[in-house]
Design an enzyme around this catalytic site. Structure first.
Site, PDB file in Angstrom:
ATOM      1  N   ILE A   1       0.847  -1.202   0.000  1.00 54.74           N
ATOM      2  CA  ILE A   1       0.000   0.000   0.000  1.00 54.74           C
ATOM      3  C   ILE A   1       0.879   1.247   0.000  1.00 54.74           C
ATOM      4  CG2 ILE A   1      -1.736   1.309   1.291  1.00 54.74           C
ATOM      5  CD1 ILE A   1      -2.634  -1.412   2.502  1.00 54.74           C
TER       6      ILE A   1
ATOM      7  N   GLN B   1       2.439   1.827  -3.419  1.00 53.11           N
ATOM      8  CA  GLN B   1       1.481   2.347  -4.395  1.00 53.11           C
ATOM      9  C   GLN B   1       1.145   3.811  -4.115  1.00 53.11           C
ATOM     10  OE1 GLN B   1       0.435   1.281  -7.171  1.00 53.11           O
ATOM     11  NE2 GLN B   1      -1.208   2.760  -7.585  1.00 53.11           N
ATOM     12  N   GLU B   2       1.121   4.175  -2.831  1.00 50.22           N
ATOM     13  CA  GLU B   2       0.786   5.551  -2.459  1.00 50.22           C
ATOM     14  C   GLU B   2       1.941   6.525  -2.702  1.00 50.22           C
ATOM     15  OE1 GLU B   2      -1.939   6.731  -2.085  1.00 50.22           O
ATOM     16  OE2 GLU B   2      -3.198   5.891  -0.537  1.00 50.22           O
ATOM     17  N   SER B   3       3.143   6.155  -2.296  1.00 56.23           N
ATOM     18  CA  SER B   3       4.239   7.138  -2.293  1.00 56.23           C
ATOM     19  C   SER B   3       5.547   6.636  -2.880  1.00 56.23           C
ATOM     20  CB  SER B   3       4.506   7.576  -0.850  1.00 56.23           C
ATOM     21  OG  SER B   3       5.028   6.481  -0.098  1.00 56.23           O
TER      22      SER B   3
END
Length: 472
Positions: free
Chosen positions: A302, A305-307
């Protein structure tokens, strides 16, 4: 034709070395014995103290449908070439082993109605080799396929057109291993089915696929040609039902729905950063698992994918940090500094857990986790709208495979104007979830589980069927 006869005789001789003893009637023993082999599409240990694989899940569902008094025993052979001989020796009631229906096999066994179509392709290393444009470009190259597969049958038919075509058959290496050899430059080409290639490309982004070999083939279960047909008829009825009620699509999506989401450059970058950046934050992901019970590799996926594991990442809308938290979410979770990696990772994991708790009990794992991730990206309110819309469209609001069809419609006026929370860019959470699923799969293959000294949470099984939870 002569080669076909020789092949059939060889298989029959293998099966007849031992005098076959009749297998007990499952209606008497209440035990169904199924022969399969290890592989990503059949049966494997998922790393969450669970077995998984599309064939595994299909068999479990089938036996469950026969009644609570029935159990299943998997007879796992070393490779696919041993599956049909084992069945012919009457050591199993049927084979669930990702078997393509071929002319040769139809002489030996009785197939159920097919449940999946696959396309054979040539696999090559796109860093070392140009994609072959025709069969002639395969001549005088090193080609290998697993023994006993439909791939060798296909190559044999191609050899009738190109007599100089040659290849080797490996009795101890499966398609996964041969594709790895191609990726590592040890082999020029192999042949594999498209769904398997898509999975392996997530671990070896330098693999390319080209030249569809013949028409798509159908996958089915194999039963003995002789004997009682009760179980065979039950299996056909089972496949008819799950094809109609959406269960089959649900299971296929579970294993392959995310496989081709990422581009090779995405996978390459992810693997590089797994070596350089991930070690800096592993301890924090471990801590997040210890506090929430979420698999640390899922939390890491996660965050990537976010940062892309950049703790200073900031969007134009002021979403910030490793887990890209909004100000509102950060305030609710007690985060004082969104750029603090520890605060961000732990808060993000807690937020996913909170969202999972909001989702109705009718949604089981792994769909529950995928929907929580969609809510993480788009908001729980819009997820609920998508579930309502899915129900209106005669889809199943409790299955991710159906909800992800409804989500993109939230950007269309004819749909969002009828929903409580209105417009949303519903395509974004689909991309988000499928990308996280792929990154998680890659990490689960490359990184070991984290077992806390004092485990107090159960970790959701995101590989197998149902809502089974297993202690890590």
């Amino acid at each position: 034709m002569r080669l076909l006869v020789i092949f059939l005789l060889a298989l029959l001789l293998m099966a007849c070395k031992e005098a076959p003893k009749p297998l007990a009637d499952p209606r008497t023993t209440k035990e169904i014995i199924v022969v399969t082999h290890n592989g990503p599409s059949t049966y494997y240990y998922s790393g969450n103290n669970q077995y998984a694989g599309l064939e595994h899940d299909l068999v479990r569902n089938f036996v469950r449908e026969l009644g609570p008094e029935y159990s299943v025993k998997f007879l796992v052979v070393n490779n696919i070439s041993q599956v049909i001989p084992t069945l012919l020796k009457h050591k199993a009631h049927f084979a669930a082993a990702d078997l393509s229906i071929t002319r040769t096999r139809e002489h030996l066994v009785r197939f159920t109605r097919p449940y999946q179509k696959v396309q054979q392709q040539i696999v090559f290393n796109n860093e070392l080799t140009k994609a072959p444009k025709n069969i002639k470009e395969l001549l005088n190259r090193q080609i290998a396929v697993p023994s006993g597969t439909s791939y060798s049958e296909r190559l044999q038919r191609l050899k009738e057109q190109e007599p100089l075509l040659s290849w080797t058959e490996t009795p101890h290496a499966n398609s996964d291993e041969l594709m790895a050899q191609v990726a590592e430059g040890e082999l020029d080409f192999t042949v594999a089915d498209g769904h398997l290639i898509a999975l392996v490309q997530n671990y070896y982004p330098n693999l390319g696929a080209t030249l569809a070999l013949g028409k798509p083939e159908e996958i089915a279960w194999a039963f003995p040609k002789t004997g009682d047909t009760w179980l065979y008829e039950k299996a056909n009825a089972f496949f008819t039902r799950i094809s109609q009620d959406g269960t089959l699509n649900h299971l296929i999506d579970r294993y392959y729905g995310h496989a081709d989401r990422l581009k090779p450059v995405d996978v390459t970058t992810f693997m590089q950063r797994s070596e350089t950046l991930l070690p800096q934050y592993k301890r924090l992901f471990y801590e997040a698992q210890e506090l929430t019970g979420l698999d640390w590799r899922l939390v890491a996926a996660i965050a990537y994918q976010e940062s892309h594991w950049d703790r200073f990442n900031t969007s134009p809308t002021n979403v910030r940090g490793m887990m890209m938290l909004t100000e509102d979410t950060a305030d609710r979770l007690g985060v004082t500094d969104r750029l603090d990696a520890r605060q961000s990772i732990i808060a993000g994991a807690r937020y996913v857990l909170m969202l999972k708790d909001l989702i109705p009990d009718s949604v089981h794992e792994p769909d529950r986790t995928w929907m929580a991730l969609a809510a993480y990206n788009i908001g729980y309110a819009h997820l609920q709208d998508a579930r309502i819309l899915a129900k209106r469209l005669k889809l199943n609001p409790d299955r991710w495979v159906d909800v992800k069809k409804a989500l993109p419609l939230l950007s269309k006026e004819e749909y969002f104007s009828t929903l409580k929370y209105g417009f949303a860019r519903g395509g974004a959470p689909v991309v988000f979830v499928e990308s996280v699923r792929t990154y998680h799969k890659i990490l689960a293959r490359r990184e070991p589980r984290h077992t806390p000294i004092f485990p107090s949470f159960e970790v959701a099984n995101l590989n197998g069927f149902g809502n089974t939870l297993s202690q890590e």
